[in-house]
Scaffold this motif. Structure first.
Motif, mmCIF file in Angstrom:
data_model
loop_
_atom_site.group_PDB
_atom_site.id
_atom_site.type_symbol
_atom_site.label_atom_id
_atom_site.label_comp_id
_atom_site.label_asym_id
_atom_site.label_seq_id
_atom_site.Cartn_x
_atom_site.Cartn_y
_atom_site.Cartn_z
ATOM 1 N N GLY B 110 -81.804 -2.478 6.615
ATOM 2 C CA GLY B 110 -81.814 -2.881 8.018
ATOM 3 C C GLY B 110 -81.164 -4.226 8.248
ATOM 4 N N ALA B 111 -81.288 -4.693 9.479
ATOM 5 C CA ALA B 111 -80.636 -5.935 9.888
ATOM 6 C C ALA B 111 -81.209 -7.155 9.165
ATOM 7 C CB ALA B 111 -80.762 -6.113 11.400
ATOM 8 N N HIS B 112 -82.375 -7.002 8.531
ATOM 9 C CA HIS B 112 -82.948 -8.133 7.786
ATOM 10 C C HIS B 112 -82.709 -8.013 6.288
ATOM 11 C CE1 HIS B 112 -86.055 -7.558 11.187
ATOM 12 N NE2 HIS B 112 -85.004 -8.184 11.639
ATOM 13 N N GLY B 113 -81.879 -7.009 5.881
ATOM 14 C CA GLY B 113 -81.582 -6.848 4.463
ATOM 15 C C GLY B 113 -82.686 -6.144 3.692
ATOM 16 N N LYS B 114 -83.591 -5.487 4.388
ATOM 17 C CA LYS B 114 -84.703 -4.800 3.717
ATOM 18 C C LYS B 114 -84.692 -3.319 4.088
ATOM 19 C CE LYS B 114 -87.520 -8.903 3.377
ATOM 20 N NZ LYS B 114 -88.748 -9.591 3.764
ATOM 21 N N PRO B 115 -85.301 -2.457 3.274
ATOM 22 C CA PRO B 115 -85.272 -1.022 3.569
ATOM 23 C C PRO B 115 -86.090 -0.700 4.814
ATOM 24 C CG PRO B 115 -85.950 -1.454 1.282
ATOM 25 C CD PRO B 115 -85.974 -2.758 1.998
ATOM 26 N N VAL B 116 -85.488 0.120 5.674
ATOM 27 C CA VAL B 116 -86.149 0.499 6.926
ATOM 28 C C VAL B 116 -86.006 2.003 7.172
ATOM 29 C CG1 VAL B 116 -85.678 -1.754 7.995
ATOM 30 C CG2 VAL B 116 -84.131 0.159 8.440
ATOM 31 N N LEU B 117 -86.921 2.510 7.983
ATOM 32 C CA LEU B 117 -86.889 3.892 8.472
ATOM 33 C C LEU B 117 -87.267 3.864 9.939
ATOM 34 C CD1 LEU B 117 -89.027 5.916 5.904
ATOM 35 C CD2 LEU B 117 -86.571 6.227 6.315
ATOM 36 N N PHE B 118 -86.743 4.825 10.700
ATOM 37 C CA PHE B 118 -87.185 4.977 12.087
ATOM 38 C C PHE B 118 -87.931 6.301 12.230
ATOM 39 C CE2 PHE B 118 -84.009 1.717 12.727
ATOM 40 C CZ PHE B 118 -84.549 0.962 13.760
ATOM 41 N N LEU B 119 -89.042 6.264 12.942
ATOM 42 C CA LEU B 119 -89.877 7.445 13.154
ATOM 43 C C LEU B 119 -89.588 8.030 14.530
ATOM 44 C CD1 LEU B 119 -93.215 5.910 11.791
ATOM 45 C CD2 LEU B 119 -91.358 7.015 10.521
ATOM 46 N N HIS B 120 -89.743 9.322 14.647
ATOM 47 C CA HIS B 120 -89.385 10.005 15.891
ATOM 48 C C HIS B 120 -90.340 9.592 17.022
ATOM 49 C CE1 HIS B 120 -88.176 12.952 18.758
ATOM 50 N NE2 HIS B 120 -87.372 13.561 17.901
ATOM 51 N N PRO B 121 -89.776 9.115 18.140
ATOM 52 C CA PRO B 121 -90.650 8.645 19.233
ATOM 53 C C PRO B 121 -91.639 9.705 19.721
ATOM 54 C CG PRO B 121 -88.324 8.243 19.774
ATOM 55 C CD PRO B 121 -88.349 8.946 18.454
ATOM 56 N N LYS B 122 -91.231 10.966 19.705
ATOM 57 C CA LYS B 122 -92.147 11.993 20.235
ATOM 58 C C LYS B 122 -93.388 12.161 19.371
ATOM 59 C CE LYS B 122 -89.439 14.283 23.509
ATOM 60 N NZ LYS B 122 -88.945 15.484 24.131
ATOM 61 N N ASP B 123 -93.305 11.782 18.113
ATOM 62 C CA ASP B 123 -94.475 11.878 17.232
ATOM 63 C C ASP B 123 -95.318 10.609 17.264
ATOM 64 O OD1 ASP B 123 -93.488 14.331 16.489
ATOM 65 O OD2 ASP B 123 -92.553 13.603 14.645
ATOM 66 N N PHE B 124 -94.801 9.540 17.910
ATOM 67 C CA PHE B 124 -95.488 8.244 17.864
ATOM 68 C C PHE B 124 -95.590 7.643 19.273
ATOM 69 C CE2 PHE B 124 -94.137 9.170 13.607
ATOM 70 C CZ PHE B 124 -95.291 8.889 12.886
ATOM 71 N N LEU B 125 -96.207 8.402 20.174
ATOM 72 C CA LEU B 125 -96.576 7.899 21.505
ATOM 73 C C LEU B 125 -95.373 7.448 22.329
ATOM 74 C CD1 LEU B 125 -99.698 5.835 20.397
ATOM 75 C CD2 LEU B 125 -99.560 8.260 20.957
ATOM 76 N N THR B 127 -92.785 6.086 21.458
ATOM 77 C CA THR B 127 -92.373 4.743 21.040
ATOM 78 C C THR B 127 -91.496 4.852 19.792
ATOM 79 O OG1 THR B 127 -94.454 3.850 21.880
ATOM 80 C CG2 THR B 127 -93.268 2.505 20.275
ATOM 81 N N LEU B 128 -90.253 4.433 19.909
ATOM 82 C CA LEU B 128 -89.406 4.396 18.713
ATOM 83 C C LEU B 128 -90.013 3.362 17.768
ATOM 84 C CD1 LEU B 128 -86.870 5.270 17.154
ATOM 85 C CD2 LEU B 128 -85.588 3.543 18.437
ATOM 86 N N THR B 129 -90.393 3.820 16.586
ATOM 87 C CA THR B 129 -91.182 2.999 15.670
ATOM 88 C C THR B 129 -90.415 2.852 14.360
ATOM 89 O OG1 THR B 129 -93.204 3.862 16.691
ATOM 90 C CG2 THR B 129 -93.442 2.809 14.540
ATOM 91 N N GLU B 130 -90.179 1.597 13.985
ATOM 92 C CA GLU B 130 -89.469 1.296 12.739
ATOM 93 C C GLU B 130 -90.485 0.846 11.690
ATOM 94 O OE1 GLU B 130 -86.781 -2.038 13.116
ATOM 95 O OE2 GLU B 130 -85.716 -1.549 11.262
ATOM 96 N N LEU B 131 -90.286 1.269 10.471
ATOM 97 C CA LEU B 131 -91.068 0.733 9.352
ATOM 98 C C LEU B 131 -90.124 -0.082 8.475
ATOM 99 C CD1 LEU B 131 -93.177 3.837 8.235
ATOM 100 C CD2 LEU B 131 -93.790 2.053 9.896
ATOM 101 N N GLU B 132 -90.564 -1.249 8.069
ATOM 102 C CA GLU B 132 -89.743 -2.100 7.194
ATOM 103 C C GLU B 132 -90.557 -2.467 5.963
ATOM 104 O OE1 GLU B 132 -87.276 -5.328 8.831
ATOM 105 O OE2 GLU B 132 -88.233 -6.676 7.405
ATOM 106 N N GLN B 133 -89.966 -2.282 4.802
ATOM 107 C CA GLN B 133 -90.656 -2.686 3.573
ATOM 108 C C GLN B 133 -90.640 -4.203 3.505
ATOM 109 O OE1 GLN B 133 -90.422 -0.189 0.035
ATOM 110 N NE2 GLN B 133 -89.694 -1.966 -1.079
ATOM 111 N N ALA B 134 -91.814 -4.797 3.510
ATOM 112 C CA ALA B 134 -91.908 -6.260 3.673
ATOM 113 C C ALA B 134 -91.554 -6.981 2.368
ATOM 114 C CB ALA B 134 -93.309 -6.636 4.103
#
Lengths: 134, 134
Positions: B110-125, B127-134
């Motif tokens: 992602g834009a911060h140089g860390k692995p990211v995924l985006f989850l489907h908004p229809k499955d998450f209220l 809301t387009l929801t990103e997960l980033e490995q901290a």
């Protein structure tokens, strides 16, 4: 002027389904559901280590989130809330710069028992923005 | 599973106007603007005491936020990002429960140089929801 991000509010039509997603699927810690009849919503808080997500479900016949959910039946992010030290000073500064405050321009007591104001989304990047005196 | 709220992303059509609102009107500390050609956006971060707001402006001809801004010309909240310790474990748990991951299902940098995924908004209220490995 703005301090911490107090919460991100997500409007949902079905609180049971919404809390299941955050508690069971996303593995977060959630609060009990609380009816807030003065605000026309029921709330559940998702407690994250650094801030909160506030789930809002309509309550009663004139909920302020009813129209939003008509347009967004799957739910969606409704507003974000920033903390300020002095809400009247913040309001006066914003209004002096042309920012519009919703309602009569005076703070109300919000769902957390603290004075809040909502700023006009068109003046703040299409984002309904709440200020809460911390 | 989810940890800190890493950021809230707001899509904007005019970064200069957007940064003026956050820096001058709301009195926040902002970063320099950075072009992220691999992501089709330019970014500015609003540094709050407990998290960040990420302002996104389209960059190039095929920006992933172009359609969102067509629908929301004043801008708007585009996504929220939660931190996770192990993005592959998080993905596998979500997918096992029926949650959909956008794209090919594999994390990208992602834009911060860390692995990211985006989850489907229809499955998450809604809301387009990103997960980033901290």
């Amino acid at each position: 002027m703005i301090g911490r991000l107090n919460h991100v509010a997500i409007a949902v039509s079905d609180m049971e389904a919404a809390t299941a997603i955050y508690r069971d699927t996303l593995g977060a810690e959630i609060s009990d559901k609380v009816a807030q009849p003065d605000h026309g919503v029921s709330t559940v808080f998702i407690n994250l280590p650094n801030t909160k997500i506030e789930l809002l479900e309509p309550l009663g016949d004139a909920s302020p989130i009813a129209k939003f959910l008509e347009k967004n039946p799957s739910g969606g992010i409704h507003h974000i809330c920033y903390e300020v030290d002095d809400i009247l000073a913040a309001r006066d500064k914003l209004v002096a710069q042309g920012g519009r405050v919703l309602g009569d321009g005076n703070p109300k007591i919000g769902a957390h028992g603290k004075p809040v104001l909502f700023l006009h989304p068109k003046d703040f990047l299409g984002t309904l923005t709440e200020l809460e005196q911390a």
